[in-house]
Scaffold this motif. Structure first.
Motif, PDB file in Angstrom:
ATOM      1  N   TYR A  24       0.823  -1.213   0.000  1.00 32.44           N
ATOM      2  CA  TYR A  24       0.000   0.000   0.000  1.00 32.44           C
ATOM      3  C   TYR A  24       0.857   1.264   0.000  1.00 32.44           C
ATOM      4  O   TYR A  24       0.492   2.260  -0.623  1.00 32.44           O
ATOM      5  N   GLU A  25       1.992   1.237   0.671  1.00 37.59           N
ATOM      6  CA  GLU A  25       2.909   2.373   0.637  1.00 37.59           C
ATOM      7  C   GLU A  25       3.457   2.567  -0.773  1.00 37.59           C
ATOM      8  O   GLU A  25       3.453   3.680  -1.304  1.00 37.59           O
ATOM      9  N   ASP A  26       3.932   1.492  -1.395  1.00 35.32           N
ATOM     10  CA  ASP A  26       4.555   1.581  -2.715  1.00 35.32           C
ATOM     11  C   ASP A  26       3.560   1.910  -3.824  1.00 35.32           C
ATOM     12  O   ASP A  26       3.864   2.681  -4.724  1.00 35.32           O
ATOM     13  N   MET A  27       2.382   1.303  -3.786  1.00 36.79           N
ATOM     14  CA  MET A  27       1.409   1.490  -4.864  1.00 36.79           C
ATOM     15  C   MET A  27       0.592   2.769  -4.708  1.00 36.79           C
ATOM     16  O   MET A  27       0.301   3.446  -5.682  1.00 36.79           O
ATOM     17  N   PHE A  28       0.205   3.098  -3.475  1.00 35.68           N
ATOM     18  CA  PHE A  28      -0.744   4.182  -3.257  1.00 35.68           C
ATOM     19  C   PHE A  28      -0.184   5.361  -2.471  1.00 35.68           C
ATOM     20  O   PHE A  28      -0.898   6.321  -2.218  1.00 35.68           O
ATOM     21  N   GLU A  88      -1.673   5.962 -14.391  1.00 35.87           N
ATOM     22  CA  GLU A  88      -0.343   5.972 -13.762  1.00 35.87           C
ATOM     23  C   GLU A  88      -0.224   4.857 -12.729  1.00 35.87           C
ATOM     24  O   GLU A  88       0.811   4.186 -12.652  1.00 35.87           O
ATOM     25  N   LEU A  89      -1.274   4.670 -11.967  1.00 33.85           N
ATOM     26  CA  LEU A  89      -1.280   3.623 -10.951  1.00 33.85           C
ATOM     27  C   LEU A  89      -1.170   2.248 -11.594  1.00 33.85           C
ATOM     28  O   LEU A  89      -0.419   1.395 -11.133  1.00 33.85           O
ATOM     29  N   ARG A  90      -1.877   2.036 -12.691  1.00 35.67           N
ATOM     30  CA  ARG A  90      -1.791   0.754 -13.387  1.00 35.67           C
ATOM     31  C   ARG A  90      -0.367   0.488 -13.859  1.00 35.67           C
ATOM     32  O   ARG A  90       0.152  -0.617 -13.730  1.00 35.67           O
ATOM     33  N   GLU A  91       0.294   1.510 -14.405  1.00 35.47           N
ATOM     34  CA  GLU A  91       1.684   1.359 -14.845  1.00 35.47           C
ATOM     35  C   GLU A  91       2.600   1.009 -13.669  1.00 35.47           C
ATOM     36  O   GLU A  91       3.462   0.144 -13.782  1.00 35.47           O
ATOM     37  N   ARG A  92       2.415   1.685 -12.530  1.00 33.14           N
ATOM     38  CA  ARG A  92       3.226   1.416 -11.343  1.00 33.14           C
ATOM     39  C   ARG A  92       3.010  -0.010 -10.860  1.00 33.14           C
ATOM     40  O   ARG A  92       3.957  -0.719 -10.513  1.00 33.14           O
TER      41      ARG A  92
END
Length: 135
Positions: A24-28, A88-92
């Motif tokens: 959750y830290e890395d993605m969001f 952007e989130l999907r790419e990450r």
């Protein structure tokens, strides 16, 4: 008119609290705002702030198996402010090797399905605006 102002938090189980909090830290960009170590009668827990005073509370249970079918909650969805942020989130997530689906347009929102590190199906959604381009 509802007397509530939205959902404050969702509580979910995880087999590995550290791994889930890192996800959750890395993605969001979420932040752990509270953590309690396990004690007699209480499992280890952490509360992660997602923004806008919205939280996920993780309860560590090494015996947990997803999908968890003993509750009425099928999944929960997280919100982002725009289709661009959702892209952007999907790419990450893809770069991190997360299990993700394709962005889908529903009548009122864009939805990105994903699976958390424990295998629980979740979604991230962005409000759809008239004239939005295709995903």
């Amino acid at each position: 008119m509802p007397v509530t102002s939205g959902i404050n938090h969702v509580t979910t189980f995880t087999t590995d609290l550290d791994r889930m909090a890192r996800f959750y830290e890395d993605m969001f960009g979420a932040e752990i705002v509270f953590e309690r170590q396990a004690t007699d009668g209480h499992p280890r827990t952490a509360i992660v702030e997602l923004g806008g005073t919205r939280y996920v509370k993780f309860v560590e249970d090494p015996a947990y198996r997803a999908p968890h079918t003993t509750t009425a909650i099928e999944r929960f969805g997280l919100a982002v402010g725009s289709l661009a942020i959702l892209r952007e989130l999907r790419e990450r997530m893809a770069a991190a090797g997360a299990a993700i689906g394709e962005i889908e347009r529903l009548p009122t929102q864009w939805v990105l399905p994903f699976t958390d590190p424990d295998g629980t199906p979740l979604q991230v959604s962005a409000h759809a605006r008239p004239g939005d381009p295709a995903a």
